[in-house]
Design a protein around this motif. Sequence first.
Motif, PDB file in Angstrom:
ATOM      1  N   ILE A   1      -4.879  -3.728   8.392  1.00  0.00           N
ATOM      2  CA  ILE A   1      -4.821  -2.951   7.144  1.00  0.00           C
ATOM      3  C   ILE A   1      -4.898  -1.464   7.471  1.00  0.00           C
ATOM      4  CG2 ILE A   1      -6.109  -2.355   5.044  1.00  0.00           C
ATOM      5  CD1 ILE A   1      -6.838  -5.382   4.887  1.00  0.00           C
ATOM      6  N   ASN A   2      -5.848  -1.093   8.321  1.00  0.00           N
ATOM      7  CA  ASN A   2      -5.983   0.318   8.689  1.00  0.00           C
ATOM      8  C   ASN A   2      -4.757   0.809   9.448  1.00  0.00           C
ATOM      9  OD1 ASN A   2      -8.450   0.840   7.437  1.00  0.00           O
ATOM     10  ND2 ASN A   2      -9.585   0.012   9.156  1.00  0.00           N
ATOM     11  N   ALA A   3      -4.176  -0.028  10.297  1.00  0.00           N
ATOM     12  CA  ALA A   3      -2.955   0.351  11.023  1.00  0.00           C
ATOM     13  C   ALA A   3      -1.798   0.550  10.043  1.00  0.00           C
ATOM     14  CB  ALA A   3      -2.601  -0.712  12.065  1.00  0.00           C
ATOM     15  N   ALA A   4      -1.703  -0.309   9.030  1.00  0.00           N
ATOM     16  CA  ALA A   4      -0.647  -0.170   8.021  1.00  0.00           C
ATOM     17  C   ALA A   4      -0.797   1.145   7.265  1.00  0.00           C
ATOM     18  CB  ALA A   4      -0.682  -1.350   7.053  1.00  0.00           C
ATOM     19  N   LEU A   5      -2.024   1.519   6.960  1.00  0.00           N
ATOM     20  CA  LEU A   5      -2.266   2.801   6.294  1.00  0.00           C
ATOM     21  C   LEU A   5      -1.809   3.960   7.184  1.00  0.00           C
ATOM     22  CD1 LEU A   5      -5.791   2.048   4.811  1.00  0.00           C
ATOM     23  CD2 LEU A   5      -3.756   2.618   3.484  1.00  0.00           C
ATOM     24  N   LEU A   6      -2.196   3.909   8.439  1.00  0.00           N
ATOM     25  CA  LEU A   6      -1.830   4.978   9.369  1.00  0.00           C
ATOM     26  C   LEU A   6      -0.318   5.066   9.562  1.00  0.00           C
ATOM     27  CD1 LEU A   6      -4.676   4.488  12.000  1.00  0.00           C
ATOM     28  CD2 LEU A   6      -4.417   6.399  10.395  1.00  0.00           C
TER      29      LEU A   6
ATOM     30  N   ILE B   1       0.847  -1.176   0.000  1.00  0.00           N
ATOM     31  CA  ILE B   1       0.000   0.000   0.000  1.00  0.00           C
ATOM     32  C   ILE B   1       0.893   1.239   0.000  1.00  0.00           C
ATOM     33  CG2 ILE B   1      -1.733   1.296   1.295  1.00  0.00           C
ATOM     34  CD1 ILE B   1      -2.649  -1.407   2.482  1.00  0.00           C
ATOM     35  N   THR B   2       0.611   2.164  -0.914  1.00  0.00           N
ATOM     36  CA  THR B   2       1.412   3.376  -1.016  1.00  0.00           C
ATOM     37  C   THR B   2       0.505   4.583  -1.252  1.00  0.00           C
ATOM     38  OG1 THR B   2       1.715   3.098  -3.395  1.00  0.00           O
ATOM     39  CG2 THR B   2       3.418   2.159  -1.978  1.00  0.00           C
TER      40      THR B   2
ATOM     41  N   PRO C   1      -7.147   6.154   6.347  1.00  0.00           N
ATOM     42  CA  PRO C   1      -7.985   5.081   5.809  1.00  0.00           C
ATOM     43  C   PRO C   1      -9.257   5.572   5.124  1.00  0.00           C
ATOM     44  CG  PRO C   1      -7.212   4.505   7.997  1.00  0.00           C
ATOM     45  CD  PRO C   1      -6.833   5.942   7.768  1.00  0.00           C
ATOM     46  N   ALA C   2      -9.667   6.808   5.409  1.00  0.00           N
ATOM     47  CA  ALA C   2     -10.881   7.349   4.801  1.00  0.00           C
ATOM     48  C   ALA C   2     -10.614   8.011   3.449  1.00  0.00           C
ATOM     49  CB  ALA C   2     -11.528   8.363   5.746  1.00  0.00           C
ATOM     50  N   HIS C   3      -9.344   8.110   3.055  1.00  0.00           N
ATOM     51  CA  HIS C   3      -8.985   8.756   1.789  1.00  0.00           C
ATOM     52  C   HIS C   3      -8.295   7.771   0.850  1.00  0.00           C
ATOM     53  CE1 HIS C   3      -9.460  12.286   4.448  1.00  0.00           C
ATOM     54  NE2 HIS C   3     -10.080  12.745   3.378  1.00  0.00           N
ATOM     55  N   PHE C   4      -8.053   8.220  -0.370  1.00  0.00           N
ATOM     56  CA  PHE C   4      -7.515   7.328  -1.397  1.00  0.00           C
ATOM     57  C   PHE C   4      -6.065   6.908  -1.123  1.00  0.00           C
ATOM     58  CE2 PHE C   4      -5.734  11.241  -3.025  1.00  0.00           C
ATOM     59  CZ  PHE C   4      -4.548  10.837  -3.607  1.00  0.00           C
TER      60      PHE C   4
END
Length: 101
Positions: A74-79, A35-36, A85-88
């Motif tokens: 997944i959400n933690a990885a995004l953060l 994820i990037t 997580p609410a954006h692209f």
Amino acid sequence: MNDNFKTIIESLIKNGFIESEQHIRELGSKLDFKITQYSLNTPLSFKFHNSEEFVTFLNFSNPEELDEEKIGLINAALLEQGLDPAHFFYVNFFKKEINEL
């Protein structure tokens, strides 16, 4: 299935990761992803509007394996990457490497 998922599946078929849409359930055993915040400009780099859309795609391809704990990861990885997580964001798929002993 939404148009974005159809585009992803067609690209996976074209690049030899799955034989057809009927084999989408086998996807999880063949792919890994990164994820990037940007596209890696590969045929398997796709934009997701938010983590909910990505989770919906993952549930479509492998519903037995995705539980609340994995969604949280997944959400933690995004953060961790500074992504909301609410954006692209982009998901860049690639062939999963299997370590042999």
